[in-house]
Enzyme design. Structure first.
Site, PDB file in Angstrom:
ATOM      1  N   GLU A 311      37.758  50.124  39.589  1.00 49.59           N
ATOM      2  CA  GLU A 311      38.229  50.377  38.213  1.00 49.59           C
ATOM      3  C   GLU A 311      38.148  51.868  37.896  1.00 49.59           C
ATOM      4  O   GLU A 311      37.431  52.287  36.975  1.00 49.59           O
ATOM      5  CB  GLU A 311      37.329  49.626  37.212  1.00 49.59           C
ATOM      6  CG  GLU A 311      37.235  48.135  37.421  1.00 49.59           C
ATOM      7  CD  GLU A 311      36.104  47.495  36.591  1.00 49.59           C
ATOM      8  OE1 GLU A 311      35.403  48.215  35.837  1.00 49.59           O
ATOM      9  OE2 GLU A 311      35.920  46.289  36.698  1.00 49.59           O
ATOM     10  N   PRO A 312      38.845  52.712  38.631  1.00 49.54           N
ATOM     11  CA  PRO A 312      38.729  54.152  38.368  1.00 49.54           C
ATOM     12  C   PRO A 312      39.490  54.566  37.111  1.00 49.54           C
ATOM     13  O   PRO A 312      40.584  54.068  36.840  1.00 49.54           O
ATOM     14  CB  PRO A 312      39.368  54.790  39.605  1.00 49.54           C
ATOM     15  CG  PRO A 312      40.331  53.754  40.105  1.00 49.54           C
ATOM     16  CD  PRO A 312      39.774  52.410  39.723  1.00 49.54           C
ATOM     17  N   GLY A 313      38.897  55.457  36.352  1.00 49.51           N
ATOM     18  CA  GLY A 313      39.572  56.006  35.183  1.00 49.51           C
ATOM     19  C   GLY A 313      39.712  57.508  35.348  1.00 49.51           C
ATOM     20  O   GLY A 313      40.733  58.039  35.774  1.00 49.51           O
ATOM     21  N   TYR A 354      29.141  65.236  23.980  1.00 50.18           N
ATOM     22  CA  TYR A 354      28.208  65.243  25.123  1.00 50.18           C
ATOM     23  C   TYR A 354      27.737  66.642  25.494  1.00 50.18           C
ATOM     24  O   TYR A 354      27.049  66.803  26.501  1.00 50.18           O
ATOM     25  CB  TYR A 354      28.890  64.673  26.379  1.00 50.18           C
ATOM     26  CG  TYR A 354      29.687  63.418  26.194  1.00 50.18           C
ATOM     27  CD1 TYR A 354      29.056  62.211  25.921  1.00 50.18           C
ATOM     28  CD2 TYR A 354      31.070  63.429  26.314  1.00 50.18           C
ATOM     29  CE1 TYR A 354      29.792  61.045  25.773  1.00 50.18           C
ATOM     30  CE2 TYR A 354      31.810  62.268  26.167  1.00 50.18           C
ATOM     31  CZ  TYR A 354      31.170  61.083  25.888  1.00 50.18           C
ATOM     32  OH  TYR A 354      31.891  59.948  25.741  1.00 50.18           O
ATOM     33  N   CYS A 380      35.441  71.397   9.865  1.00 50.65           N
ATOM     34  CA  CYS A 380      34.271  71.865   9.111  1.00 50.65           C
ATOM     35  C   CYS A 380      32.983  71.266   9.645  1.00 50.65           C
ATOM     36  O   CYS A 380      32.321  70.475   8.964  1.00 50.65           O
ATOM     37  CB  CYS A 380      34.443  71.484   7.648  1.00 50.65           C
ATOM     38  SG  CYS A 380      36.070  71.887   7.055  1.00 50.65           S
ATOM     39  N   GLU A 381      32.626  71.600  10.835  1.00 48.73           N
ATOM     40  CA  GLU A 381      31.385  71.146  11.470  1.00 48.73           C
ATOM     41  C   GLU A 381      30.985  72.229  12.454  1.00 48.73           C
ATOM     42  O   GLU A 381      31.834  72.696  13.223  1.00 48.73           O
ATOM     43  CB  GLU A 381      31.614  69.880  12.324  1.00 48.73           C
ATOM     44  CG  GLU A 381      32.216  68.717  11.631  1.00 48.73           C
ATOM     45  CD  GLU A 381      31.188  67.633  11.300  1.00 48.73           C
ATOM     46  OE1 GLU A 381      29.999  67.822  11.623  1.00 48.73           O
ATOM     47  OE2 GLU A 381      31.605  66.643  10.706  1.00 48.73           O
ATOM     48  N   TYR A 408      39.733  60.951  28.859  1.00 47.71           N
ATOM     49  CA  TYR A 408      38.865  60.928  27.683  1.00 47.71           C
ATOM     50  C   TYR A 408      39.122  62.110  26.758  1.00 47.71           C
ATOM     51  O   TYR A 408      38.209  62.643  26.129  1.00 47.71           O
ATOM     52  CB  TYR A 408      37.384  60.857  28.114  1.00 47.71           C
ATOM     53  CG  TYR A 408      37.111  59.673  29.015  1.00 47.71           C
ATOM     54  CD1 TYR A 408      37.213  58.380  28.518  1.00 47.71           C
ATOM     55  CD2 TYR A 408      36.814  59.844  30.371  1.00 47.71           C
ATOM     56  CE1 TYR A 408      36.997  57.286  29.348  1.00 47.71           C
ATOM     57  CE2 TYR A 408      36.596  58.749  31.196  1.00 47.71           C
ATOM     58  CZ  TYR A 408      36.680  57.485  30.685  1.00 47.71           C
ATOM     59  OH  TYR A 408      36.479  56.398  31.496  1.00 47.71           O
TER      60      TYR A 408
END
Ligand code: LLP
Length: 453
Positions: A311-313, A354, A380-381, A408
């Site tokens: 199941e490679p992504g 992350y 605004c972060e 991703y």
């Protein structure tokens, strides 16, 4: 690999020889960047396949995701070569990048899909994929999703708990269908990756605990509406070593032997996804090498007759894509310089979420001295940064390519700050197709309602 690296991938006068390709040696500025030979400088301009990234940015606007179809198919071919001649299915983990044209590319190349929601199943079907080549993963499938998948005829449910097994049996009986199942076993191995994407350890929420697996198989064999067809695991993501896979495989083979000795056949073996890519200086095993090593172990232990699934992504799409963003403003400061770009954490969540390092390269090399700066978005972060302490020579209006953004990236994008999500383009050679239009702000609140007055 997850923290900011001092290694810079590109600077204005960067004529260093990292990743130089022999075929490009005639051009003094030619060089490939870490990750993909399909993204390379030619005469100081950054290209993906035979398309200038600056031209794509001008034509389609920014922020813009661009993917090389050739690079995706080449990544797939590593898995295909290793698996050739044996009963197998490569189920692309579409959460990595679920654009319909990406799914179409993999479906046409013979892939099945690993899905985690009813929405993903709808995407597979919309892209012309075949439900009979779909495995349905995820630890929180709803009854409605189970029914939808049963009616569509998915190949297998990867069941993650005893409670889910009971509910799936009920839904299958009510729907008048048989649910083919595999148990996702948590093999309790350390994939040695970031804690947020490590999934095969005891403390993780995923899968059936290794020590409960035999009992759960025996229970599954007695439940109506279920048919045991396999076993699976997925130990984490961005894994850069073969050992955790081999350890997990050993544990799965032991389980298969025990369960089969108790009279329950477990025909297929699904080893999940998780193979890492190069963001900066990681050197993961090539898919072909990893898969061949796993197959050799499977054969050596007398399991060579089994159908093998992967199941490679990330490893299929990650290095095939870039995110293009335009420099809006340079903000020099006493303690830090900032480069404000038009892409933000809503477009590419990985750095904010992350602390992930994403390579960056100016789409046109300038002669100016590079400056050390943080590349930040307009949201605004303070967490809205794409790269920290990068050495770049760019001016407002220039385009920066964020590298290895094919996995991703867009699939995790949001509309925070009512920012329309980016457009997406697929290229092959010198051809470019718009595969997702840029969102329009009005569409973002089209489903909302004012209070009746
Ligand atoms: N199979 C299952 C059951 C999974 O949960 C995943 C990913 C995959 C396959 C595919 O793994 P891959 O080959 O892409 O590593 N958002 C994170 C990654 C999350 C991965 C979640 N599961 C990131 O940006 O690094």
């Amino acid at each position: 690999m997850w923290t900011t690296r001092a290694t810079e991938l590109a600077s204005s006068r960067c004529k260093r020889s990292f990743g130089r390709r022999a075929s490009l040696f005639t051009d003094p500025y030619a060089m490939t960047l870490p990750g993909s030979p399909h993204i390379a400088y030619r005469d100081r301009e950054l290209f993906i396949d035979a398309c200038s990234l600056r031209e794509l940015a001008a034509r389609f606007g920014t922020p813009l995701y661009v993917y090389s179809r050739t690079a995706m198919l080449e990544a797939l071919s590593g898995y295909q070569r290793a698996l050739a001649g044996r009963d197998h299915l490569i189920c692309y983990a579409m959460k990595a990048n679920s654009n319909l044209a990406v799914l179409q590319t993999f479906a046409e190349a013979g892939c099945g899909f690993d899905i985690v929601s009813g929405g993903e199943l709808e995407r597979v079907l919309a892209a012309g994929g075949d439900a009979a080549r779909v495995v349905f993963s995820g630890l929180g499938k709803t009854r409605a999703e189970m029914q939808q998948a049963l009616l569509a005829g998915v190949m297998c449910f990867n069941v993650e708990s005893e409670a889910e097994l009971e509910v799936l049996s009920q839904v299958a009986v009510q729907t008048g269908k048989t649910a083919r199942i595999s148990l996702r076993v948590n093999p309790d191995v350390d994939a040695k990756t970031h804690p947020y994407i490590s999934t095969g350890l005891k403390g993780n929420k995923f899968g059936v605990a290794h020590e409960r697996a035999v009992a759960t198989y025996l229970r599954a064999a007695t439940l109506p509406g279920l048919q045991v067809v396999g076993i699976d695991c997925h130990i984490g993501s961005q894994i850069t070593e073969a050992d955790p896979y081999l350890d997990a495989l050993d544990r799965l083979l032991e389980l298969i032997e025990t369960v089969e000795a108790r009279g329950v056949p477990v025909p297929h073996l699904d080893l999940g996804g998780g193979l890492g890519i190069t963001y900066t200086d990681e050197v993961p095993p090539a898919a072909e090498v990893l898969v061949s090593a796993l197959l050799a172990r499977i054969d050596a232990r007398g399991h060579g007759h089994r159908k093998i699934l992967f199941e490679p992504g990330r490893s299929l799409v990650g290095n095939a894509g870039v995110l293009l963003t335009e420099v809006l403003y340079l903000k020099p400061g006493d303690t830090k310089n900032f480069c404000v770009v038009d892409a933000a954490m809503n477009d590419l969540m990985r750095p904010a979420m992350y602390g992930a390092y994403m390579g960056m390269a100016a789409c046109r090399l300038r002669d100016d001295e590079p400056t050390l700066m943080d590349v930040v978005g307009p949201v605004c972060e303070s967490g809205d940064w794409l790269g920290r302490d990068r050495r770049l020579a760019v001016l407002p209006g220039d385009v920066i390519a964020v590298l290895s953004a094919g996995a991703y990236g867009m699939s995790m994008a949001s509309n925070y700050n009512t920012r329309p999500r980016a457009a997406e383009v697929m290229v092959s050679g010198d051809q470019a197709w718009l595969i997702r239009e840029r969102e329009q702000p009005a569409a973002l609140f089209a489903n909302e309602r004012l209070l009746a007055r």
